[in-house]
Scaffold this motif. Structure first.
Motif, PDB file in Angstrom:
ATOM      1  N   ASN A 280     -21.874 -54.146  28.650  1.00 37.53           N
ATOM      2  CA  ASN A 280     -21.720 -55.398  29.416  1.00 37.53           C
ATOM      3  C   ASN A 280     -22.447 -55.311  30.760  1.00 37.53           C
ATOM      4  N   GLU A 281     -23.712 -54.929  30.689  1.00 38.36           N
ATOM      5  CA  GLU A 281     -24.535 -54.858  31.889  1.00 38.36           C
ATOM      6  C   GLU A 281     -24.739 -56.255  32.465  1.00 38.36           C
ATOM      7  N   ILE A 282     -24.732 -56.342  33.790  1.00 37.34           N
ATOM      8  CA  ILE A 282     -24.951 -57.621  34.453  1.00 37.34           C
ATOM      9  C   ILE A 282     -26.442 -57.821  34.710  1.00 37.34           C
ATOM     10  N   HIS A 283     -26.810 -59.081  34.933  1.00 36.59           N
ATOM     11  CA  HIS A 283     -28.197 -59.428  35.267  1.00 36.59           C
ATOM     12  C   HIS A 283     -28.197 -59.943  36.695  1.00 36.59           C
ATOM     13  N   LEU A 284     -28.721 -59.137  37.615  1.00 38.13           N
ATOM     14  CA  LEU A 284     -28.732 -59.484  39.030  1.00 38.13           C
ATOM     15  C   LEU A 284     -29.808 -60.538  39.294  1.00 38.13           C
ATOM     16  N   THR A 285     -29.415 -61.669  39.851  1.00 39.13           N
ATOM     17  CA  THR A 285     -30.364 -62.755  40.120  1.00 39.13           C
ATOM     18  C   THR A 285     -30.710 -62.892  41.596  1.00 39.13           C
ATOM     19  N   ASP A 286     -29.877 -62.347  42.485  1.00 42.70           N
ATOM     20  CA  ASP A 286     -30.137 -62.444  43.919  1.00 42.70           C
ATOM     21  C   ASP A 286     -29.347 -61.351  44.624  1.00 42.70           C
ATOM     22  N   GLY A 287     -29.900 -60.841  45.735  1.00 39.74           N
ATOM     23  CA  GLY A 287     -29.202 -59.823  46.506  1.00 39.74           C
ATOM     24  C   GLY A 287     -29.341 -58.439  45.915  1.00 39.74           C
ATOM     25  N   ARG A 288     -28.325 -57.632  46.107  1.00 41.25           N
ATOM     26  CA  ARG A 288     -28.327 -56.250  45.641  1.00 41.25           C
ATOM     27  C   ARG A 288     -27.014 -55.934  44.939  1.00 41.25           C
ATOM     28  N   ARG A 289     -26.943 -54.732  44.374  1.00 38.62           N
ATOM     29  CA  ARG A 289     -25.715 -54.280  43.726  1.00 38.62           C
ATOM     30  C   ARG A 289     -24.726 -53.766  44.776  1.00 38.62           C
ATOM     31  N   ILE A 290     -23.468 -53.657  44.345  1.00 37.44           N
ATOM     32  CA  ILE A 290     -22.419 -53.206  45.254  1.00 37.44           C
ATOM     33  C   ILE A 290     -22.579 -51.724  45.569  1.00 37.44           C
ATOM     34  N   SER A 291     -22.084 -51.349  46.727  1.00 31.77           N
ATOM     35  CA  SER A 291     -22.102 -49.947  47.152  1.00 31.77           C
ATOM     36  C   SER A 291     -20.725 -49.344  46.942  1.00 31.77           C
ATOM     37  N   ARG A 292     -20.684 -48.123  46.431  1.00 24.46           N
ATOM     38  CA  ARG A 292     -19.396 -47.464  46.174  1.00 24.46           C
ATOM     39  C   ARG A 292     -18.657 -47.136  47.464  1.00 24.46           C
ATOM     40  N   ASP A 293     -19.359 -47.142  48.600  1.00 22.77           N
ATOM     41  CA  ASP A 293     -18.731 -46.764  49.863  1.00 22.77           C
ATOM     42  C   ASP A 293     -18.058 -47.941  50.559  1.00 22.77           C
ATOM     43  N   ASN A 294     -18.301 -49.177  50.084  1.00 22.99           N
ATOM     44  CA  ASN A 294     -17.722 -50.357  50.726  1.00 22.99           C
ATOM     45  C   ASN A 294     -16.854 -51.108  49.718  1.00 22.99           C
ATOM     46  N   ALA A 295     -15.550 -51.013  49.871  1.00 24.89           N
ATOM     47  CA  ALA A 295     -14.615 -51.595  48.909  1.00 24.89           C
ATOM     48  C   ALA A 295     -14.586 -53.112  48.961  1.00 24.89           C
ATOM     49  N   ASN A 296     -15.083 -53.714  50.037  1.00 21.79           N
ATOM     50  CA  ASN A 296     -15.006 -55.178  50.166  1.00 21.79           C
ATOM     51  C   ASN A 296     -16.256 -55.875  49.664  1.00 21.79           C
ATOM     52  N   GLU A 297     -17.204 -55.144  49.073  1.00 17.81           N
ATOM     53  CA  GLU A 297     -18.416 -55.758  48.560  1.00 17.81           C
ATOM     54  C   GLU A 297     -18.196 -56.248  47.129  1.00 17.81           C
ATOM     55  N   ILE A 298     -18.720 -57.431  46.847  1.00 21.27           N
ATOM     56  CA  ILE A 298     -18.565 -58.003  45.507  1.00 21.27           C
ATOM     57  C   ILE A 298     -19.874 -58.641  45.057  1.00 21.27           C
ATOM     58  N   LEU A 299     -19.992 -58.784  43.755  1.00 20.00           N
ATOM     59  CA  LEU A 299     -20.998 -59.643  43.147  1.00 20.00           C
ATOM     60  C   LEU A 299     -20.282 -60.885  42.647  1.00 20.00           C
ATOM     61  N   LEU A 300     -20.951 -62.030  42.716  1.00 19.50           N
ATOM     62  CA  LEU A 300     -20.332 -63.300  42.329  1.00 19.50           C
ATOM     63  C   LEU A 300     -21.154 -63.952  41.233  1.00 19.50           C
ATOM     64  N   LEU A 301     -20.470 -64.591  40.302  1.00 20.34           N
ATOM     65  CA  LEU A 301     -21.148 -65.312  39.228  1.00 20.34           C
ATOM     66  C   LEU A 301     -22.080 -66.362  39.832  1.00 20.34           C
ATOM     67  N   GLU A 302     -23.337 -66.337  39.424  1.00 23.49           N
ATOM     68  CA  GLU A 302     -24.350 -67.182  40.045  1.00 23.49           C
ATOM     69  C   GLU A 302     -24.010 -68.665  39.947  1.00 23.49           C
ATOM     70  N   SER A 303     -23.562 -69.129  38.778  1.00 24.67           N
ATOM     71  CA  SER A 303     -23.295 -70.559  38.604  1.00 24.67           C
ATOM     72  C   SER A 303     -22.190 -71.035  39.533  1.00 24.67           C
ATOM     73  N   PHE A 304     -21.151 -70.223  39.738  1.00 19.64           N
ATOM     74  CA  PHE A 304     -20.077 -70.582  40.656  1.00 19.64           C
ATOM     75  C   PHE A 304     -20.589 -70.612  42.089  1.00 19.64           C
ATOM     76  N   ALA A 305     -21.396 -69.613  42.443  1.00 24.38           N
ATOM     77  CA  ALA A 305     -21.936 -69.552  43.807  1.00 24.38           C
ATOM     78  C   ALA A 305     -22.803 -70.769  44.106  1.00 24.38           C
ATOM     79  N   LYS A 306     -23.646 -71.161  43.147  1.00 26.30           N
ATOM     80  CA  LYS A 306     -24.514 -72.320  43.361  1.00 26.30           C
ATOM     81  C   LYS A 306     -23.703 -73.603  43.468  1.00 26.30           C
ATOM     82  N   ALA A 307     -22.619 -73.692  42.711  1.00 25.38           N
ATOM     83  CA  ALA A 307     -21.796 -74.903  42.757  1.00 25.38           C
ATOM     84  C   ALA A 307     -21.168 -75.101  44.130  1.00 25.38           C
ATOM     85  N   HIS A 308     -20.987 -74.004  44.889  1.00 26.44           N
ATOM     86  CA  HIS A 308     -20.347 -74.108  46.201  1.00 26.44           C
ATOM     87  C   HIS A 308     -21.274 -73.692  47.340  1.00 26.44           C
TER      88      HIS A 308
END
Length: 787
Positions: free
Chosen positions: A118-146
C-alpha cells in the motif's frame, strides 16, 4: 469507374440526406460501443497497473490489538509473499470557519515512510520525518477541497484527544481511489480525508505501542484465497480478529469494480439497440429504393449484368453507409471516451488516466455495424434476384379501389379529396406504412426509455433522502455505546428528535452465495430511518427475522421464509441462523435490517447503539456541531444535505453520466428515423405531387397530401412506441444498476409526454425540411418520371 459504380455515386449523392441520417444512427451505436469499451479497458488497465506499481495488498485483516510478532506468523503462511502490520483509526478534523467536524481515517506508515505494501503516491511536498511526531501527509483530494497545502497546520481529534499537526505533503493511494468514510456509501472529497502518520506517532495516539490493529498481506502464486483467509482468522482470533477479507471486498476497489461492471453491462445492452434500429432503417430504405428503381434494374439486367452484379451494387450502397457510419462512430467514440475519462479522473483519484482502446474494439465495432447493416440489406436483395428484365421494366399494376363498398362511399362523403388520397396511400401499401410506423415507434421507445431513466435517477434521490432517510444529521460513534447516550443527545438544546441505530459488520450467506456487508438494527417504529416496501409503506420489524434489501436478496438468491446464515464480525463473533421475514426497497447499497432489541439480544449486548439520526433546529446547527465535536465518543457527524449533494455528483459522473449522452443520441436517432420516413415518402410521391400542382392544387395542399401521411403515421406510432418503451426501460435500468446502487423503473405521464413532444418536434422539423423540397421541386422534371 464502372457504370454501376458511377450509378452508386449518383445514388449516394441523390439520397445524401437519408444516407447521412442512417450513417448517424450507425455512428451512434458504434460510438457508444467504442466509448464504453475504451472506458472499461482504460479503467481496468490503469487500476491494474496502479495497484501493481504501488503494491496494493491482496488481503486486509482488521484486529482489535495484536502484538507485532504475530506478523511473522502471518508472513510464514503458505501462499503469502509479504505481510505488514499497521495502525488505523478514525479522526475528526476541525477546520477554521467550519462548524461541522469532518471525518478522516488515520493510517500509519513505517517510521522511514516506505511501506512494503500500500505504497502512497506523493503529489506535493515531502514524506514525513520519523523525528517529528506531528508531521502528517494528507489525502490530496481532501486538501484541494479545503485549500490546504504543505506547510499548513491542521487540528484533529484522535482517540478523544485533540492534536495539532503540520502538513508536510499531499498524497494519493490505491487504497483510497474512492474515498468514503467507513459505513457510508457516498464519496465526498470535502467531507472525508485520510491522514498518514509515522507508526510510532500513531501508535502512541491510539495506545498501540508494540502492536497493530490491521494486517495487510499480499499473495504469492496461491489462488486458494478462502483457505488463506481461514488460516489468517485462526491466527488473529485470540487477539480479537474481525475477519480477514480479500481485495474484492475492499471498499475503494469494490466501488471501482462496480463502476466497471456497470459500464460493461451498459455496453452489452445499449449499442445493440441502436445498431438494430440502423439495420431496420436500411431495410426500409433499400426495399423502397429497389421498388422505385424497378425499371433501372430491368434495364441493367437487359444489358447483360448478372443478378450477383446488380445485387452487389445495392449491397455496396449498404456497405458505404455502414462503413462511413462506423468510421465516424469510432472517431466520436474516441473523443467521447477521452471526455468521460477526464470526468472519471476527477471523481476517482488515479494519478493519470489515459484512454486506451484495443484494436479488437475497432474490429468489433466495424464488424458489428457492417453485420447489422447487411442484415438490413440482404433480405431486400432477394427482390433484386427475383426481378426479370421483362417484369422489372413493366410498371406494377395499379391498386384497385373499386371494391371499397359502403365504407368507401361513407369516407368519400366525410373526407375531402386530399384526405382521401392520404387514406388510399396508407391502405394501398400497408407494408410500407407499417415499416415507417415501426421506425418512428422505435424512436419513440428510445426517447421514452431515456427520459424514464432520467426520472429513475431523480426518483433514487427522492426515495433515498425523503422517504427512507428523513433525518437531518447523522452522528456515528467510535464504538457501540450504551443507549443512555440517546438521552444525553436529547437533552442538548436544538436537537428535536433522536433515533438510535446499531450497525454490525457481518458476512451473510445462503447456499453458495455470500455478501460481506452488515446488519442495521432499527427501533420498532422508526420515523427518521426506515425500511420500506415496494409501495413505500414502512415495513414493521418484528422480534424474529431479518429484512433484506431487494438487491441483497437477489445477490443471495433468497426469498422470504428461507433461512440466512450470518457470521457476525464484531464482539464474540457468533454465527446466527435467521429467517428472512421480508424484502425491502433499497436504491443505495444492499442493507439488511433487524429490530434493534432483537439484534442486541442475538449479540448478547443489550442496549447498545452505534449511530444516531437527528432532527435539529437548523438555526442552532453551529452550536450543536461544536458540542458534538467535543464529545470523545463521536466518530463522525454528517449533514443529509451534504450527502444528497455528493450522491447527485455520483449520479452525474461516471457511468451515470452516460444517460445524458444517450438521451441526446436518442433524440438524434428519433429525428433520423422520422426524417428518413419523410424523405422516402417524398421520393416515392414526387410525380404525384407534381401532378397535383399542375391540376391546380396549391403548394400547401400538395404538401398536405404528403405530410398528412407522415402525421397519421407519427400519431399512430406514439402509443405503439410508448408500449415498446415500457419494456425497453427495463433493459436500460438493468444495464445501469449495480450492486451498490439501483435505478428504479419509473413510469410517469411526464416522461411519456416529453418523449411524445420530442417525436412530434422531430416530425415537424422533418416535415418542414421536406416541404421546402416540395416547394423547390422542378415540376417539369418530376412529371417526366415514369410510374
Amino acid at each position: 469507374m464502372s457504370p454501376l459504380n458511377q450509378k452508386l455515386a449518383r445514388d449516394l449523392w441523390r439520397m445524401k440526406g437519408q444516407a447521412i441520417a442512417i450513417a448517424a444512427v450507425i455512428a451512434t451505436g458504434v460510438m457508444l460501443l467504442v466509448m464504453m469499451s475504451g472506458v472499461v479497458t482504460s479503467l481496468s488497465e490503469t487500476k491494474r497497473a496502479y495497484y501493481e506499481r504501488n503494491r496494493l495488498a491482496d488481503i486486509f485483516a482488521p484486529v482489535k490489538r495484536a502484538p507485532l510478532h504475530v506478523i511473522r506468523d502471518l508472513a510464514a503462511l503458505p501462499g503469502i509473499s509479504a505481510a505488514e502490520g499497521r495502525v488505523t483509526g478514525s479522526a475528526l478534523i476541525s477546520l477554521p470557519g467550519l462548524a461541522l467536524p469532518l471525518r478522516a481515517s488515520a493510517v500509519s506508515l513505517p517510521d522511514d515512510g516506505r511501506p512494503r505494501l500500500n505504497e502512497i503516491h506523493l503529489t506535493d511536498g515531502r514524506r514525513i520525518s520519523r523525528d517529528n511526531a506531528n508531521e502528517i501527509l494528507l489525502l490530496e483530494s481532501f486538501a484541494k477541497a479545503h485549500g490546504l497545502t504543505p506547510g499548513d497546520h491542521l487540528s484533529a481529534t484522535m482517540n478523544g484527544a485533540r492534536r495539532s499537526f503540520l502538513i508536510v505533503g499531499l498524497a494519493q493511494s490505491p487504497e483510497f481511489l474512492y474515498s468514503v468514510a467507513p459505513g457510508e456509501m457516498i464519496s465526498d472529497d470535502s467531507r472525508f480525508g485520510v491522514i498518514w502518520m509515522s507508526q510510532t506517532a500513531l501508535s502512541a495516539a491510539y495506545d498501540m505501542q508494540g502492536a497493530f490493529n490491521e494486517a495487510i498481506l499480499s499473495l504469492g502464486r496461491s489462488n486458494n484465497l478462502a483457505d488463506i483467509l481461514d488460516r489468517i482468522d485462526r491466527i488473529l482470533d485470540p487477539y480479537g480478529g474481525l475477519g480477514a477479507y480479500g481485495l474484492k471486498d475492499q471498499t475503494s476497489n469494490r466501488f471501482i469494480a462496480e463502476e466497471i461492471k456497470g459500464m460493461e453491462s451498459s455496453s452489452r445492452v445499449v449499442p445493440p439497440i441502436f445498431l438494430a434500429v440502423a439495420a431496420f432503417l436500411l431495410n426500409i430504405v433499400i426495399s423502397r429504393m429497389v421498388q422505385a428503381e424497378r425499371e433501372q434494374i430491368g434495364l441493367i439486367k437487359a444489358f447483360g449484368y448478372t443478378n450477383w452484379e446488380v445485387g452487389g451494387h445495392y449491397f455496396k450502397f449498404v456497405l458505404v453507409i455502414a462503413i462511413g457510419g462506423a468510421l465516424i462512430g469510432c472517431l466520436g467514440g474516441i473523443a467521447l471516451g477521452r471526455g468521460m475519462l477526464t470526468m472519471y479522473q476527477a471523481y476517482y483519484k488515479f494519478p493519470i488516466l489515459v484512454f486506451q482502446l484495443e484494436p479488437a474494439a475497432f474490429v468489433t465495432a466495424f464488424a458489428t455495424s457492417i453485420l447489422a447493416a447487411s442484415a438490413g440489406g440482404l433480405l431486400v436483395l432477394r427482390t433484386v434476384f427475383a426481378l426479370t428484365p421483362a417484369v422489372a421494366m413493366r410498371p406494377p399494376a395499379p391498386a384497385d379501389y373499386s371494391r371499397t363498398g359502403r365504407l368507401g362511399a361513407s369516407l368519400n362523403r366525410l373526407l375531402d379529396q386530399p384526405s382521401r388520397m392520404i387514406l388510399r396511400r396508407l391502405t394501398r401499401q400497408p407494408g410500407r406504412m407499417l415499416g415507417s410506423l415501426a421506425g418512428i415507434s422505435a424512436g419513440m421507445a428510445l426517447s421514452v426509455s431515456m427520459i424514464s431513466l432520467l426520472a429513475g435517477f431523480d426518483k433514487t434521490m427522492d426515495l433515498t433522502f425523503n422517504v427512507m432517510d428523513r433525518s437531518e444529521v447523522t452522528v456515528t460513534f467510535t464504538h457501540p455505546l450504551a443507549s443512555r447516550t440517546i438521552h444525553e443527545l436529547q437533552s442538548m438544546p436544538g436537537i428535536l428528535q433522536v433515533e438510535p441505530e446499531r450497525s454490525v459488520a457481518a458476512v451473510l450467506r445462503h447456499g453458495l452465495n455470500s455478501y460481506r456487508g452488515g446488519i442495521t438494527g432499527l427501533i420498532n417504529d422508526p420515523s427518521l430511518k426506515r425500511a420500506v416496501a415496494r409501495d413505500l409503506s414502512p415495513i414493521p420489524l418484528g422480534p424474529q427475522g431479518i429484512v433484506l434489501s431487494k438487491a441483497l436478496a437477489k445477490t443471495l438468491d433468497i426469498v422470504p421464509g428461507q433461512s440466512l446464515t450470518v457470521d457476525i464480525l464484531e464482539g464474540r463473533r457468533p454465527t446466527l441462523t435467521i429467517p428472512v421475514a421480508n424484502i425491502a426497497e433499497s436504491l443505495i447499497g444492499s442493507p439488511a435490517y433487524m429490530q434493534l432489541d432483537a439484534l442486541n439480544r442475538e449479540l448478547k449486548e443489550p442496549l447498545r447503539i452505534s449511530t444516531a439520526y437527528l432532527r435539529i433546529d437548523m438555526k442552532q446547527k453551529d452550536r450543536i456541531f461544536k458540542q458534538l465535536k467535543d464529545r470523545p465518543y463521536v466518530a463522525g457527524v454528517s449533514l443529509k444535505s451534504d450527502a444528497r449533494a455528493a450522491l447527485q455528483k455520483m449520479m452525474d459522473t461516471g457511468a451515470g453520466s452516460t444517460r445524458y449522452v444517450m438521451l441526446a443520441i436518442a433524440a438524434i436517432i428519433t429525428f433520423g428515423i422520422v426524417y428518413n420516413a419523410a424523405r422516402i415518402a417524398y421520393a416515392e410521391r414526387l410525380r404525384d405531387l407534381a401532378s397535383l400542382r399542375v391540376m391546380g392544387f396549391t403548394r400547401a395542399e400538395a404538401a398536405f397530401v404528403l405530410l398528412g401521411e407522415l402525421g397519421v403515421i407519427t400519431l399512430t406510432a406514439l402509443p405503439l412506441g410508448s408500449l415498446l418503451g415500457y419494456y425497453l426501460v427495463y433493459a436500460m435500468a438493468e444495464g445501469f444498476s449495480t450492486d451498490l446502487y439501483q435505478v428504479p423503473i419509473i413510469f410517469s405521464p411526464a416522461s411519456y409526454g416529453t418523449a411524445a413532444l420530442a417525436v412530434l418536434m422531430a416530425a415537424a422539423f422533418s416535415g418542414w425540411l421536406v416541404k421546402r423540397d416540395i416547394d423547390r421541386a422542378d415540376l417539369v422534371s418530376a412529371l417526366k418520371i415514369r410510374e
